[in-house]
Motif scaffolding. Structure first.
Motif: not given
Length: 799
Positions: A545-553, A572-583
């Motif tokens: 909640e404190e930091k999002c992808q745009c802040d990192v970029y 078809a299914m895509l699972k996408i994940e990083n340190d800040y969110d998932s989709m």
């Protein structure tokens, strides 16, 4: 045995004498033996004949008391002993010449020189014996009697034989194998005979064995000479072949350099002639041509565009459509090629390929408008290879055409543009080329761990497409914002699509040529948009909640993404994940036959450090939540066997039907929405198995007849002869595909007689007659309906 020999030895001697004389004549007329050896061998043979005749005379006049007999007995016995030494001396001379010549010796070997002295000593002792009776004498009845030193008469020849034997063994490596055997036999056998002769009186064992060995030696000399001739002939042939190979290599290098210079006039035709030559030779080899004919095809194809040397560069390198006048000028190059190559009189076939490769099988080509087999065979082959390479190579106005689409164009041209036999061979080669190696080599961005995507504006660069399959694939990528773009938004993205070659296209022409279809786009910052998909749903969850992808970029840092992608039938299914969110993104495709590719792109970012690995087991039907109902194209009336929906190449087949003479099968066929090519149609599978099923023991496939006019068979169990004809109501293949998508009723008639099965059917203007000849009939013949991306319903059987 010795008594029998005593009884017939005079006749044996007479026969052997005649053989020796004949051998001397044969040696005299021979041209394969050196002059010195010929003289020695003639002398050896005549000496042998003389030895036997004097020995025979000694026996004939023995005991006779006439004055003539008195002298004949003495002269003949003297000559018998003398001729034995003469023969050994001659043999010794032959061996000297042989080892000196073959062994390249500068001096006569001492042991063979020693033999000369021994022979001279033996001759001296023989003369001495005539006055002293040392070797032999004669009684009052004119009969031969052994003297006190008779043993020496045998020891002298034995010494010569032994020395000869040691010489043969010492210089064996310098003597031909066959001749070496003869020489050893010549030296050894008389030794044995001489030993026996000491104890056996009244039989000329030594003399007969010596003459026998002379005959054997002649045989082996002839064999050796023949082998020498054969070796010389092979050396000469090898030399000629090397010369011919050198000439061919020179011709090949000159021809390759020449056509390379012509092809290099336009960067888009570089290497074209060499590839056409390669493909033409492959077709020729598959058709069963000899190696020489295949080479003729290769060089004719290599030079097929030599006439372009006379066409202005402005026309050859023009990057846009030619005017009518320019096209007419370009069409002159076959005539120019013929004029150039006709001067090479040693290779008259070269001009055929250059002059006639633009002729069409239906007679509508140029420059002469030849038809069918009026067109030279070489030109018919080159026409197919030339068309194939043109379609699979880069051009200024288009990318290489996908191979399946190229295959379709060849199928469409069978019997009209192309010779059916050679076109079907090229189609077969395409079917074998599953990795699409038969094309112009170009630099492409492979989808692998070296993938680098550097985007400025959105979709300004796209990666190669990755095909989603039934096994889960795990990916890692790292996205870094572009430098000096602090105020620009950095967003990595994924494009979901389908196309014939797995690439993204944007222009209307490219979209049509490559059957490009886009399902949607996924932005990795949490957004997705469906376009061509039946449905697209996504869920985004923030983990930090404190930091999002745009802040990192914005801070210039990079982000690593972990992806899991999979396809099951029409979802078809895509699972996408990083340190800040998932989709999580779920896409409903048009139907289960649809492919789905994903390509990486983005905006103001760099994507790289790709890692890919996959599971070994496929997912089950419950793994991807369904967001749209599965589409079925077989919810129609059912006939005698169940309907089938075939979503890929032969993924399903109908129930087996036993073939009977006069049987007819009727069905309704409709190509699926994803069908793009002419062979996305019904197939007729003719086969045998022990229980009639496709999984049965001893399954043998006899023919696979496609309703577009093709037949597949390995040739192992049956031969097939297909006749495809375009009827008057046939318009073109695009209409044929359109009718197939709308759906049509089809009927197939079967005729069965003995080991032959004839299949007759007419569909949308395409008439097919295929005759299958089964090589070994095992039992009942069965048929099953199948196909590629087609639905078959209301299947009925009429017997």
């Amino acid at each position: 045995m010795f008594e029998l020999l005593r009884e017939y030895q005079l006749n044996i001697m007479m026969c052997l004498t005649a053989v020796c004389v004949v051998i001397a004549v044969f040696i005299g007329v021979s041209n394969v033996i050196s002059k010195k050896r010929k003289i020695i061998l003639i002398f050896l043979s005549l000496s042998g004949a003389a030895l036997l005749e004097f020995d025979r005379a000694a026996y004939l006049f023995r005991g006779m008391e006439t004055p003539a007999a008195y002298w004949w007995v003495r002269i003949s016995n003297f000559m018998v002993f003398a001729m034995t030494l003469v023969i050994l001396f001659a043999f010794n001379e032959y061996l000297i010449d042989l080892v000196m010549d073959e062994g390249k010796l500068k001096q006569v070997p001492k042991r063979l020189k020693f033999n000369k002295y021994v022979a001279a000593f033996g001759l001296f002792m023989l003369i001495f014996s005539q006055f002293s009776g040392f070797y032999y004498s004669f009684d009052e009845h004119n009969r031969y009697q052994r003297g006190p030193g008779f043993i020496l008469a045998y020891i002298v020849p034995v010494i010569i034989f032994v020395v000869l034997l040691t010489g043969i063994i010492k210089y064996a490596t310098n003597i031909n194998k066959n001749l070496r055997k003869a020489l050893i036999t010549f030296a050894f056998m008389p030794l044995v005979a001489s030993f026996v002769q000491i104890f056996v009186y009244g039989v000329s064992l030594t003399n007969i064995s010596i003459i026998g060995m002379v005959i054997v030696m002649y045989v082996f000399v002839v064999l050796d000479s023949n082998e020498a001739l054969e070796r010389a002939k092979n050396i000469e042939i090898s030399h000629l072949m090397k010369q011919q190979s050198s000439l061919y290599n020179l011709f090949d290098q000159i021809a390759t350099a020449f056509v390379g210079a012509i092809d290099a006039k336009d960067k888009y035709t570089k290497g074209h002639s060499a590839r056409v030559a390669k493909y033409s030779k492959m077709i020729a080899e598959e058709s069963g041509m000899s190696s020489d004919d295949c080479a003729n095809v290769y060089y004719s194809a290599l030079l097929h565009e030599v006439g372009k040397i006379g066409i202005p560069d402005a026309i050859l390198t023009k990057g846009e459509a030619l005017t009518d006048e320019e096209y007419e000028e370009l069409k002159k190059y076959p005539e120019l090629g013929k004029e150039i190559l006709s001067n090479i009189v040693e290779f008259p076939y070269l001009s055929d390929g250059a002059y006639c490769h633009h002729e069409r099988y239906d007679g509508t080509g140029y420059p002469q408008g030849l038809k069918g087999e009026e067109i030279p065979k070489i030109a018919r082959i080159i026409a197919i290879a030339d068309a194939y390479d043109t379609m699979t190579s880069q051009r200024s106005y288009r990318d290489p055409i996908p191979q399946q689409q190229v295959r379709e164009e060849l199928v469409k041209g069978v019997g009209t543009q192309f010779d059916p036999e050679y076109a079907n061979i090229m189609i077969h080669l395409i079917d074998l080329d599953i990795d699409y190696r038969m094309q112009e080599k170009t630099e492409i961005n492979e989808f692998d761990d070296k993938m680098e995507v550097d985007c400025k504006e959105y979709r300004s660069y796209m990666s190669e497409g990755f095909l989603l399959g039934g096994r889960k694939t795990y990916m890692k990528i790292r996205c870094t914002p572009n430098k000096n773009n602090e105020e620009q938004l950095c967003v990595p993205a994924i494009v979901l699509f389908d196309s014939l070659d797995g690439k993204v296209y944007t222009t209307a022409r490219q979209i049509k040529e490559h059957s490009y279809f886009e399902y949607g786009e996924v932005w990795l910052d949490g957004h997705a948009l469906g376009s061509g998909a039946r449905n697209l749903k996504y869920e985004f969850n923030r983990k930090n909640e404190e930091k999002c992808q745009c802040d990192v970029y914005e801070s210039g840092e990079s982000i690593e993404y972990q992806l899991e992608v999979v396809k099951y039938r029409d979802h078809a299914m895509l699972k996408i994940e990083n340190d800040y969110d998932s989709m999580e993104v779920i896409v409903a495709l048009p139907d289960a036959t649809s492919n789905i590719y994903m390509a990486f792109t983005g905006e103001h970012c760099h994507i790289g450090d790709l890692q890919v690995e996959s599971d070994t087991e496929p997912v089950d039907e419950n793994y991807i939540p369904r967001i749209a109902t599965e589409i079925s194209y077989i919810n129609r009336l059912e006939g005698d066997v169940p309907n089938i929906q075939i979503e890929g190449y032969r993924t399903k087949e109908s129930q087996a039907i036993e073939v009977q003479d006069g049987m007819e099968i009727y069905f309704h066929a409709m190509s699926l929405p994803t069908a793009r090519l002419v062979w996305h149609c019904p197939f007729i599978n003719l086969y045998y198995s022990s229980d009639g099923t496709l999984e049965g023991d001893d399954y043998r496939e006899y023919a696979l007849v496609r309703l577009d006019g093709e037949v597949d068979d390995s040739g192992e169990f049956a031969t097939n002869k297909i006749n495809m004809k375009k009827e008057n109501d046939f318009t073109d293949w695009e209409d044929w595909k359109k009718i197939s998508k709308e759906g049509f009723d089809s009927g197939v008639l079967f005729r069965k007689k003995g080991n032959k099965v004839t299949i007759l059917t007419v569909n949308n203007g395409i008439s097919i007659k295929n005759v299958t000849t089964i090589k070994e009939t095992k039992g009942h013949v069965y048929v099953a309906l199948t196909g590629d991306q087609v639905a078959l319903t209301d299947i009925r059987i009429r017997r």
